[in-house]
Design an enzyme around this catalytic site. Structure first.
Site, short mmCIF file in Angstrom:
data_model
loop_
_atom_site.label_atom_id
_atom_site.label_comp_id
_atom_site.label_asym_id
_atom_site.label_seq_id
_atom_site.Cartn_x
_atom_site.Cartn_y
_atom_site.Cartn_z
N GLU A 1 -1.64 -5.50 8.47
CA GLU A 1 -0.85 -4.91 9.55
C GLU A 1 -1.54 -5.12 10.89
O GLU A 1 -2.73 -4.80 11.03
CB GLU A 1 -0.68 -3.40 9.31
CG GLU A 1 0.14 -3.08 8.08
CD GLU A 1 0.35 -1.58 7.88
OE1 GLU A 1 -0.06 -0.78 8.75
OE2 GLU A 1 0.92 -1.21 6.83
N LYS B 1 -1.36 -9.33 2.76
CA LYS B 1 -0.63 -8.90 3.96
C LYS B 1 -1.51 -7.93 4.74
O LYS B 1 -2.17 -7.07 4.14
CB LYS B 1 0.70 -8.24 3.59
CG LYS B 1 1.45 -7.68 4.81
CD LYS B 1 2.91 -7.37 4.51
CE LYS B 1 3.16 -6.07 3.79
NZ LYS B 1 2.71 -4.87 4.54
N ASP C 1 -1.04 -6.06 -0.28
CA ASP C 1 -1.50 -5.44 0.98
C ASP C 1 -3.00 -5.23 0.97
O ASP C 1 -3.55 -4.70 -0.01
CB ASP C 1 -0.84 -4.06 1.15
CG ASP C 1 0.42 -4.11 1.96
OD1 ASP C 1 0.62 -5.07 2.73
OD2 ASP C 1 1.23 -3.17 1.85
N ASP D 1 0.85 -1.21 0.00
CA ASP D 1 0.00 0.00 0.00
C ASP D 1 0.88 1.25 0.00
O ASP D 1 0.36 2.37 -0.05
CB ASP D 1 -0.99 -0.01 1.17
CG ASP D 1 -0.32 -0.09 2.52
OD1 ASP D 1 0.92 -0.21 2.58
OD2 ASP D 1 -1.03 -0.02 3.54
N SER D 2 2.22 1.06 0.00
CA SER D 2 3.14 2.18 -0.24
C SER D 2 2.90 2.75 -1.64
O SER D 2 3.38 3.85 -1.95
CB SER D 2 4.59 1.74 -0.09
OG SER D 2 4.84 0.55 -0.83
N GLU E 1 8.94 -4.21 10.62
CA GLU E 1 9.40 -2.92 10.08
C GLU E 1 9.95 -2.03 11.19
O GLU E 1 9.29 -1.80 12.21
CB GLU E 1 8.22 -2.23 9.37
CG GLU E 1 8.62 -0.89 8.78
CD GLU E 1 7.63 -0.35 7.74
OE1 GLU E 1 6.67 -1.06 7.37
OE2 GLU E 1 7.83 0.81 7.31
#
Ligand code: KIV
Length: 271
Positions: A122, A120, A90, A51-52, A189
């Site tokens: 978070e 993925k 993501d 999602d970057s 991270e």
């Protein structure tokens, strides 16, 4: 005679074997067809449709604005390019935190509409129900702990996480829970290297670090950062393999000047 070459695809099982054999896993982000083609040809193990993309591709300040539709668009472009790499996508902010039913339908949309291989998410125990539900549908899940950019407004800064004992212990507990629940791998991270190594040594699934030192099972970077396309992001953990910002700038400037002077196109460059 067939000229079709068999490609050994990277699966979650291959990644598990790599950890067992002590082979390091290389992961980079990819958001589009052309870059994914190069990444796959280079032999990358995992392409993360991160999602970057919200920052890198769309120019938003955080990862929060990107939508499920945007992620599906990026992931399907990557999938069309890839023969070998495992493609992890993501789940964007707001598509899984609310309830596990919504999380499952978001993950199913990613898998069905993009062809991605895994998702993925978070977070740790606070999203465990969502992870369980996604896993129960047969969708592989990669976890993500430490600095979790979707929670930036809770943290307030992008500084190193889990430096204090309490947060470090919580992270270790979350990592063990994610493993027990069935995640196939975990991203850590921006946490102290010693803590990341302790996590990697205490769980059996591969741990991929970004700003988490060398004691983990693999590394991930944002491709645009390591290529130096983005010249505004210079954290200590980033190794820049190029300064493409300057190289591309120079190429664009040369083109502009060639067009303006009438030098381009020349006789060989026309019909
Ligand atoms: O979105 C992303 O690129 C990521 C990596 C930084 C791990 O989550």
């Amino acid at each position: 005679m067939s000229v079709h070459k068999e490609v050994k695809k990277v699966t979650t099982h291959v990644l598990q074997e790599m950890k067992l054999k002590g082979e390091k896993i290389a992961m980079l982000t990819g958001y589009d067809y052309t870059m994914a083609k190069i990444l796959d040809k280079a032999g990358i193990d995992i392409i993360l449709v991160g999602d970057s993309a919200s920052n890198v591709m769309a120019g938003f300040e955080t990862t929060l604005p990107i939508t499920l539709d945007h992620m599906i668009y990026h992931a399907s472009s990557v999938i069309r390019a890839v023969d070998r790499a495992l493609v992890v996508v993501d789940l964007p902010f707001g598509s899984y935190q609310g309830n596990s039913k919504e999380a499952l339908s978001s993950a199913i949309r990613i898998m069905k509409e993009s062809g991605g291989h895994a998702v993925k998410l978070e977070g740790g125990k606070e999203i465990i129900e969502s992870i369980e539900r996604i896993l129960s549908a047969g969708i592989p899940v990669m976890g993500h702990l430490g600095l979790t950019p979707q929670s930036i407004y809770k943290f307030g800064t992008y500084t190193v996480r889990a430096k204090q004992e309490e947060e470090a212990n919580q992270l270790i507990e979350d990592a063990k829970l994610l493993e027990k629940t069935g995640c196939f791998a975990l991203v850590l991270e921006k946490i102290p290297a010693e803590l990341a190594k302790k996590v990697a040594d205490s769980i059996k699934i591969p741990v991929i670090g970004i700003g988490a030192g060398n004691g983990v099972d693999g590394q991930v970077l944002v491709s645009h950062d390591m290529l130096g396309i983005n010249n505004e992001f210079n954290p200590r953990f980033l190794r820049k393999y190029h300064n493409l910002f300057e190289e591309m700038l120079g190429s664009f400037q040369s083109y502009i000047s060639d067009v303006r002077s009438g030098d381009f196109p020349n006789e060989k460059e026309q019909y």
